[in-house]
Design a protein around this motif. Structure first.
Motif, PDB file in Angstrom:
ATOM      1  N   ILE A 144      18.736 -48.264 -26.198  1.00 43.96           N
ATOM      2  CA  ILE A 144      18.998 -48.160 -24.726  1.00 43.96           C
ATOM      3  C   ILE A 144      19.133 -46.502 -24.348  1.00 43.96           C
ATOM      4  CG2 ILE A 144      20.927 -48.299 -23.223  1.00 43.96           C
ATOM      5  CD1 ILE A 144      21.709 -50.817 -24.527  1.00 43.96           C
ATOM      6  N   PHE A 145      19.780 -45.785 -25.045  1.00 47.73           N
ATOM      7  CA  PHE A 145      19.614 -44.314 -25.019  1.00 47.73           C
ATOM      8  C   PHE A 145      18.194 -43.680 -24.989  1.00 47.73           C
ATOM      9  CE2 PHE A 145      24.293 -44.355 -25.780  1.00 47.73           C
ATOM     10  CZ  PHE A 145      24.519 -43.574 -24.696  1.00 47.73           C
ATOM     11  N   SER A 146      17.279 -44.116 -25.897  1.00 41.29           N
ATOM     12  CA  SER A 146      16.034 -43.633 -26.028  1.00 41.29           C
ATOM     13  C   SER A 146      15.031 -44.127 -24.906  1.00 41.29           C
ATOM     14  CB  SER A 146      15.631 -44.129 -27.264  1.00 41.29           C
ATOM     15  OG  SER A 146      15.961 -43.941 -28.403  1.00 41.29           O
ATOM     16  N   MET A 168       7.161 -44.338 -19.762  1.00 43.79           N
ATOM     17  CA  MET A 168       7.105 -45.864 -19.919  1.00 43.79           C
ATOM     18  C   MET A 168       6.516 -46.700 -21.080  1.00 43.79           C
ATOM     19  SD  MET A 168       9.027 -46.881 -17.349  1.00 43.79           S
ATOM     20  CE  MET A 168       9.656 -46.566 -15.652  1.00 43.79           C
ATOM     21  N   ILE A 169       5.312 -46.027 -21.371  1.00 42.63           N
ATOM     22  CA  ILE A 169       4.543 -46.563 -22.480  1.00 42.63           C
ATOM     23  C   ILE A 169       5.368 -46.252 -23.825  1.00 42.63           C
ATOM     24  CG2 ILE A 169       2.390 -46.309 -23.722  1.00 42.63           C
ATOM     25  CD1 ILE A 169       0.937 -45.532 -21.267  1.00 42.63           C
ATOM     26  N   ALA A 170       5.856 -45.043 -23.841  1.00 41.95           N
ATOM     27  CA  ALA A 170       6.612 -44.716 -25.132  1.00 41.95           C
ATOM     28  C   ALA A 170       7.762 -45.748 -25.157  1.00 41.95           C
ATOM     29  CB  ALA A 170       6.855 -43.044 -25.116  1.00 41.95           C
ATOM     30  N   SER A 171       8.404 -45.887 -24.198  1.00 37.59           N
ATOM     31  CA  SER A 171       9.662 -46.713 -24.076  1.00 37.59           C
ATOM     32  C   SER A 171       9.299 -48.187 -24.471  1.00 37.59           C
ATOM     33  CB  SER A 171      10.464 -47.049 -22.733  1.00 37.59           C
ATOM     34  OG  SER A 171      10.558 -45.571 -22.227  1.00 37.59           O
ATOM     35  N   PHE A 172       8.280 -48.489 -24.247  1.00 36.33           N
ATOM     36  CA  PHE A 172       7.494 -49.874 -24.551  1.00 36.33           C
ATOM     37  C   PHE A 172       7.465 -49.882 -26.115  1.00 36.33           C
ATOM     38  CE2 PHE A 172       4.026 -52.568 -26.043  1.00 36.33           C
ATOM     39  CZ  PHE A 172       4.561 -53.647 -25.674  1.00 36.33           C
ATOM     40  N   PHE A 173       7.084 -48.802 -26.689  1.00 37.09           N
ATOM     41  CA  PHE A 173       6.835 -48.975 -28.310  1.00 37.09           C
ATOM     42  C   PHE A 173       8.254 -48.846 -28.851  1.00 37.09           C
ATOM     43  CE2 PHE A 173       2.357 -47.653 -27.141  1.00 37.09           C
ATOM     44  CZ  PHE A 173       1.806 -48.555 -27.712  1.00 37.09           C
ATOM     45  N   LEU A 218      13.650 -41.486 -22.158  1.00 36.24           N
ATOM     46  CA  LEU A 218      11.984 -41.380 -22.069  1.00 36.24           C
ATOM     47  C   LEU A 218      11.793 -41.919 -20.529  1.00 36.24           C
ATOM     48  CD1 LEU A 218      11.234 -42.799 -25.406  1.00 36.24           C
ATOM     49  CD2 LEU A 218      10.824 -40.473 -24.586  1.00 36.24           C
ATOM     50  N   SER A 219      12.180 -42.703 -20.010  1.00 31.58           N
ATOM     51  CA  SER A 219      11.693 -43.194 -18.691  1.00 31.58           C
ATOM     52  C   SER A 219      12.349 -42.536 -17.421  1.00 31.58           C
ATOM     53  CB  SER A 219      12.095 -44.676 -18.832  1.00 31.58           C
ATOM     54  OG  SER A 219      11.354 -45.334 -19.995  1.00 31.58           O
ATOM     55  N   PHE A 220      13.366 -41.793 -17.510  1.00 29.42           N
ATOM     56  CA  PHE A 220      14.006 -41.198 -16.448  1.00 29.42           C
ATOM     57  C   PHE A 220      14.047 -39.747 -16.524  1.00 29.42           C
ATOM     58  CE2 PHE A 220      15.658 -45.495 -16.874  1.00 29.42           C
ATOM     59  CZ  PHE A 220      15.263 -46.051 -15.454  1.00 29.42           C
ATOM     60  N   LYS A 221      14.020 -39.088 -15.349  1.00 34.68           N
ATOM     61  CA  LYS A 221      14.223 -37.582 -15.077  1.00 34.68           C
ATOM     62  C   LYS A 221      15.661 -37.596 -14.698  1.00 34.68           C
ATOM     63  CE  LYS A 221       9.487 -36.524 -14.097  1.00 34.68           C
ATOM     64  NZ  LYS A 221       8.612 -36.328 -13.009  1.00 34.68           N
ATOM     65  N   ILE A 222      16.575 -37.022 -15.405  1.00 35.62           N
ATOM     66  CA  ILE A 222      17.972 -36.923 -14.981  1.00 35.62           C
ATOM     67  C   ILE A 222      18.065 -35.446 -14.187  1.00 35.62           C
ATOM     68  CG2 ILE A 222      20.324 -36.781 -15.757  1.00 35.62           C
ATOM     69  CD1 ILE A 222      18.728 -39.313 -16.353  1.00 35.62           C
ATOM     70  N   SER A 223      18.346 -35.642 -12.936  1.00 32.41           N
ATOM     71  CA  SER A 223      18.591 -34.300 -11.924  1.00 32.41           C
ATOM     72  C   SER A 223      19.601 -34.738 -11.094  1.00 32.41           C
ATOM     73  CB  SER A 223      17.333 -34.409 -11.387  1.00 32.41           C
ATOM     74  OG  SER A 223      17.017 -35.464 -10.235  1.00 32.41           O
ATOM     75  N   LYS A 224      20.155 -33.457 -10.200  1.00 35.11           N
ATOM     76  CA  LYS A 224      21.138 -33.771  -9.353  1.00 35.11           C
ATOM     77  C   LYS A 224      20.927 -34.746  -8.411  1.00 35.11           C
ATOM     78  CE  LYS A 224      22.613 -28.922  -9.921  1.00 35.11           C
ATOM     79  NZ  LYS A 224      22.935 -27.648  -9.170  1.00 35.11           N
ATOM     80  N   GLU A 225      19.554 -34.856  -7.902  1.00 33.01           N
ATOM     81  CA  GLU A 225      19.512 -35.712  -6.858  1.00 33.01           C
ATOM     82  C   GLU A 225      19.666 -37.337  -7.194  1.00 33.01           C
ATOM     83  OE1 GLU A 225      17.340 -33.445  -7.639  1.00 33.01           O
ATOM     84  OE2 GLU A 225      17.363 -31.950  -5.867  1.00 33.01           O
ATOM     85  N   ILE A 226      19.271 -37.582  -8.436  1.00 35.13           N
ATOM     86  CA  ILE A 226      19.533 -39.050  -9.192  1.00 35.13           C
ATOM     87  C   ILE A 226      20.626 -39.069  -9.522  1.00 35.13           C
ATOM     88  CG2 ILE A 226      18.959 -40.207 -11.279  1.00 35.13           C
ATOM     89  CD1 ILE A 226      16.248 -38.923 -11.428  1.00 35.13           C
ATOM     90  N   LEU A 227      21.671 -38.245  -9.887  1.00 41.24           N
ATOM     91  CA  LEU A 227      22.957 -38.345  -9.888  1.00 41.24           C
ATOM     92  C   LEU A 227      23.817 -38.881  -8.760  1.00 41.24           C
ATOM     93  CD1 LEU A 227      24.055 -35.594 -12.373  1.00 41.24           C
ATOM     94  CD2 LEU A 227      23.510 -38.080 -12.849  1.00 41.24           C
TER      95      LEU A 227
END
Length: 324
Positions: free
Chosen positions: A107-109, A56-61, A113-122
């Motif tokens: 948006i892609f960055s 989240m911090i990296a996304s803010f920057f 950076l902020s989300f973990k893409i996994s099967k459960e999330i999908l």
């Protein structure tokens, strides 16, 4: 004869406690697995696990850096447009594409950076949450798609002067969601992109700096229309805002204004730059009206004539003129 063995109660209790002690680790592991399974099946827990809190911090920057880059790019475009006036529209088009690229990359960055893409999330996103989000972002998605279509279909471009509904001005930005229009009274109007798909848009210059301007003049039908036409053409050819490589035309037609018949002289000429539209119109009007006064060319008026009615016969059987 059967042999019966008797076990005292305390021996049976001791055996049970020994068995429980031996199986205690396995029972604890089974309980832990059950708890972990229940936690994993909890949607709220899964939603929290999808976030990368350290990202989240990296996304803010990243967002801050994108904002700084876009601000710097806008200042560079403004300075280049003032230095290279003949390339102003091209510079603004490049700036619009650059803004699009920065938006999409940001948006892609942020998502990566902020989300973990996994099967459960999908699975979660493809369920009711995705449906609710789709309804909430329906207009935004329509505007995003419309913005992409505008960039490729190009009904107008950045820097064009357009007429949309009751708004008239210059396109200063084409964004992912909306188009910003700067009107002639220096107001900035924001129009969603999807509105341009279902309504008519009139573009005055379409990618070039010069633009055709129409200025109307009205004179009486008994005035010297040939002289008036010459005056308008001469004034238009000598104004400092005229774009001479394109033709100057004065079209004469008869019109009715407030129950009065008049001659309309419509000037069609090209202004040097769209930003001089009103200066061009003002300069032409002032000089033409001054020359009209010096040459005695009058505006429209109701005429009173002496006409002879052939069927009005008096006692002496002669025709008499009647004033009307």
């Amino acid at each position: 004869m059967k042999k019966v063995t008797y076990s005292p109660p305390f021996l049976r209790s001791a055996a049970i406690w020994v068995l429980l002690a031996l199986n205690a680790p396995m029972i604890a592991m089974a309980n832990e697995d059950a708890e972990m399974s229940s936690i994993k099946n909890d949607p709220l827990t899964t939603m929290f696990e999808m976030f990368r809190w350290e990202g989240m911090i990296a996304s803010f920057f990243v967002i801050l850096a994108s904002w700084v880059v876009l601000r710097f790019a806008d200042r560079v475009v403004e300075k280049l447009g003032s230095v290279f006036a003949d390339r102003r529209l091209l510079i603004q088009k490049i700036s619009a594409f650059f803004h699009f690229a920065v938006y999409i990359a940001t948006i892609f960055s942020v998502v990566l950076l902020s989300f973990k893409i996994s099967k459960e999330i999908l699975v979660i996103l493809s369920g009711t949450g995705a449906v609710a989000l789709g309804f909430a972002l329906k207009d935004l998605a329509a505007s995003l798609m419309a913005g992409i279509m505008i960039m490729f279909d190009r009904p107008f471009q950045v820097g064009d002067r357009i007429n949309f509904g009751d708004q008239y001005g210059d396109v200063i930005a084409i964004g992912l969601r909306s188009v910003k229009l700067q009107t002639l009274d220096d107001s900035t109007v924001t129009i969603p992109n999807n509105m341009f798909l279902g309504q008519v848009t009139s573009c005055g210059n379409y990618g070039v700096v010069d633009m055709q301007i129409m200025v109307d003049f009205h004179i009486g039908i008994d005035q010297d229309v040939v002289k008036a036409r010459e005056i308008i053409q001469e004034v238009a050819a000598n104004t400092r805002f005229i774009y001479l490589p394109k033709p100057i035309k004065v079209i004469v037609s008869q019109v009715v204004i407030d129950s009065c018949v008049a001659l309309r002289l419509r000037l069609k000429a090209y202004v040097l730059d769209t930003k001089y539209e009103k200066d061009f119109e003002t300069d032409i009007t002032l000089h033409v009206m001054k020359l009209f006064g010096e040459n005695g060319i009058q505006p429209p008026a109701i005429l009173h004539r002496q006409v002879e009615k052939p069927y009005l016969i008096n006692e002496t059987d002669t025709k008499q003129p009647v004033s009307v």
